[in-house]
Design a protein around this motif. Structure first.
Motif: not given
Length: 600
Positions: A46-50, A72-84, A86-90
């Motif tokens: 399931e990690i690839g769907t999240r 590695s543990g902070k100073n990042t944004y966790l985001a997604k383009y729209k509802e549904g 998967p998250y990605f890191i900035i």
């Protein structure tokens, strides 16, 4: 794992909600709980769907190339383009990088791997390891070659030096700026990249034992010299994103993750099983190749594989000269009358910085090479042929000819010939400048020329190009954000006569919203005349300021309206204030607001 918070407040467990500014923690809590508690098989499925696995691979590589000790543990944004999605890191706030700690201390350390619990779990998945290894060595051929990285650093260092960036940085952080340390970084990079090559070579590859099993189904779709697409899923793990590889005969040449949503696949798990990847550059050699798609780590070949394709060879494109603007304005000025006009910028095909020259201007006019503004008071009539030149960083240049006509009377309004889907505002009409913005929805990055006029009878007082960058316009989705304007009010309008000023697109009937705005200026207002500037005295009473405001004293400004603007060292406005009839002396107390300590 901290308990699930009530949906109040914007901070929880080290996280802070940035957008939208609404307290809702359920989605993030579910993700963190899954990464922390999911069983091995559940995590792999399931990690690839999240989370967006290609994004995580690139961030892991990026984090380790720069050795981001604080990311590695902070100073990042966790985001997604729209509802549904998967998250990605900035990444964000990259202070401790390239052999430094966050406080500027050199570490010289290059032998370690930046990781965290998420990446540790991902590296336990065989297919993820294989794809990560392929991604690393593919990037090392171009983007992450040592030569490319060092060149990027050198180009940026030269640019920041030439544009005064380091000088401004030193004014704010004099103790930590070390522009002479590029040699240290280059030496550190040599050792760091050599270590990472060794590390990634230890990951699983095509020759490692096959471990992926499943009830697979999939098809190889479109194949051309641009993309390879298709879909694949595992009926036993219907929500899992499946890793795949492209084979040329029996040789793997590319890989990816089938995690794109397709409407025709919505009945297969969550429908996120499609893929589309760029055609491998290594196969663009004019020869025929037989391609197929295989589930990574297995012997399963997608249906409709074994496709023959031949693509012409590719070469590294040579540097191209700058491209001249499509619509250069017609320049007309009036003898002995203040004139200003901003020229539209060139564009560079490689997006490199450009420098500008303008030659052939008649007496009385000058050219600002940074703002591209022609300004002054022309002293001779006639037609001048101006040479407008842009030069890129490697030294290639492009020139165009611009005609400037200086007459004895103002030019008539141009005919209505310009078309577009315009939107814009006349924001400020003041004795110094007229400001606002305008853009064309049909040509989102094109600079629009506008004119300012009065009615009864109609008279045009001047034109300018709306090509100044404003972050709020970019954030509002208005193209590249370069659609603001600032027009210097000519002396002719400073005669104590009240006039309604209109703004409109030159050559079009579109009138800027907010028009008209009333303008009434005394002679010499908007700026103090040069001959009286020596009598003007401005003093800060209490410098440095230790409280939350400062007192400014001005002498010699009687008869002229005063406008105070207080900015920080980066040019950001802190406060502003206007005094229509100053006294002698005139004292004003300006609040500092929430400004951090520094130069103002």
């Amino acid at each position: 794992l901290p308990v699930l918070p009530a949906n109040i407040g914007l901070v929880w467990a080290g996280y802070e909600i940035k957008l939208p500014k609404e307290p809702y923690w359920n989605n993030l809590y579910d993700l963190v709980e899954f990464v922390y508690k999911a069983q091995v098989d559940e995590f792999k499925a399931e990690i690839g769907t999240r989370m967006n696995l290609p994004s995580l691979m690139d961030y892991f590589i990026f984090l380790n190339v720069i050795r981001g000790t604080d990311n590695s543990g902070k100073n990042t944004y966790l985001a997604k383009y729209k509802e549904g999605d998967p998250y990605f890191i900035i990444p964000w706030d990259l202070d401790g990088t390239y052999g430094y700690l966050w406080d500027g201390t050199k570490t010289n350390r290059h032998i370690d791997i930046m990781t965290n619990g998420l990446f540790t779990r991902l590296l336990s998945i065989d297919s993820y390891q294989r794809n990560l290894k392929k991604r690393w060595f593919a990037l090392r051929q171009n983007e992450l070659s040592i030569a490319n990285i060092k060149n990027d650093l050198a180009v940026n260092s030269t640019f920041l030096t030439s544009q005064g960036g380091y000088l401004r940085e030193k004014m704010v952080w004099p103790a930590t700026l070390a522009t002479q340390d590029l040699d240290y970084i280059n030496a550190w990079l040599d050792k760091r990249i050599a270590y990472l090559d060794q590390y990634f070579s230890t990951l699983l590859d095509e020759n490692s034992p096959l471990t992926t099993v499943g009830n697979f189904e999939g098809f190889m779709g479109n194949v051309d010299c641009n993309t390879i697409s298709g879909w694949v899923w595992d009926a036993n793990q219907p929500r899992a994103a499946i890793a795949f590889e492209i084979l040329d005969g029996q040789n793997p040449v590319a890989s990816g993750l089938a995690g794109n949503y397709r409407e025709d696949l919505k009945d297969k798990g969550n429908g996120m099983h499609g893929f589309s990847i760029p055609f491998p550059e290594s196969l663009k050699d004019g020869k025929q190749h037989t391609l197929s798609v295989r589930v990574a780590g297995s012997n399963f070949i997608l249906k409709q594989s074994n496709r023959n394709v031949t693509c012409a060879g590719t070469v590294t494109p040579a540097n191209q000269p700058p491209v001249s603007p499509a619509n250069l304005p017609t320049l007309t000025a009036t003898l002995n009358t203040l004139y200003s006009q901003t020229l539209p910028p060139f564009t560079d095909p490689e997006n490199k910085p450009l420098t500008y020259e303008l030659t052939g201007l008649p007496a009385g006019l000058g050219f600002n090479k940074t703002t591209l503004l022609i300004s002054g008071t022309p002293q001779v009539t006639g037609v001048s042929s101006l040479t407008y030149t842009a030069t890129d960083q490697p030294g290639l240049n492009k020139s165009v000819t611009v005609s400037l006509t200086v007459g004895t009377t103002p030019p008539p309004p141009p005919p209505t010939t310009v078309t577009g889907n315009f939107d814009g505002y006349l924001d400020k009409v003041e004795c110094g400048t007229i400001r606002g913005w305008v853009w064309d929805r049909d040509k989102v990055n094109a600079a629009v020329t506008i004119e300012f006029y009065t009615q009864n009878p109609t008279k045009v007082w001047g034109t300018t190009v709306a090509n100044i960058y404003r972050q709020d316009l970019k954030d509002a989705g208005k193209g590249n954000g370069m659609h603001a304007y600032s027009f210097t009010v000519p002396a002719e309008l400073k005669d104590n006569t009240e006039r309604p000023i209109y703004g409109r697109v030159t050559g079009n009937a579109y009138i800027l919203k907010g028009s008209p705005k009333t303008l009434k200026c005394a002679p010499g207002s908007g700026r103090l005349a040069a001959e009286t500037a020596e009598d003007l005295q401005v003093r800060l009473l209490g410098n440095p300021a230790t409280g939350r405001d400062i007192t400014v004293e001005v002498r010699g400004a009687q008869g002229h309206p005063l406008r105070f603007e207080l900015t920080d060292v980066l040019g950001r406005l802190v406060t502003e204030h206007t005094v229509k009839e100053p006294g002698s002396p005139e004292q004003q107390v300006l609040p500092l607001g929430a400004s951090a300590p520094g130069l103002l």
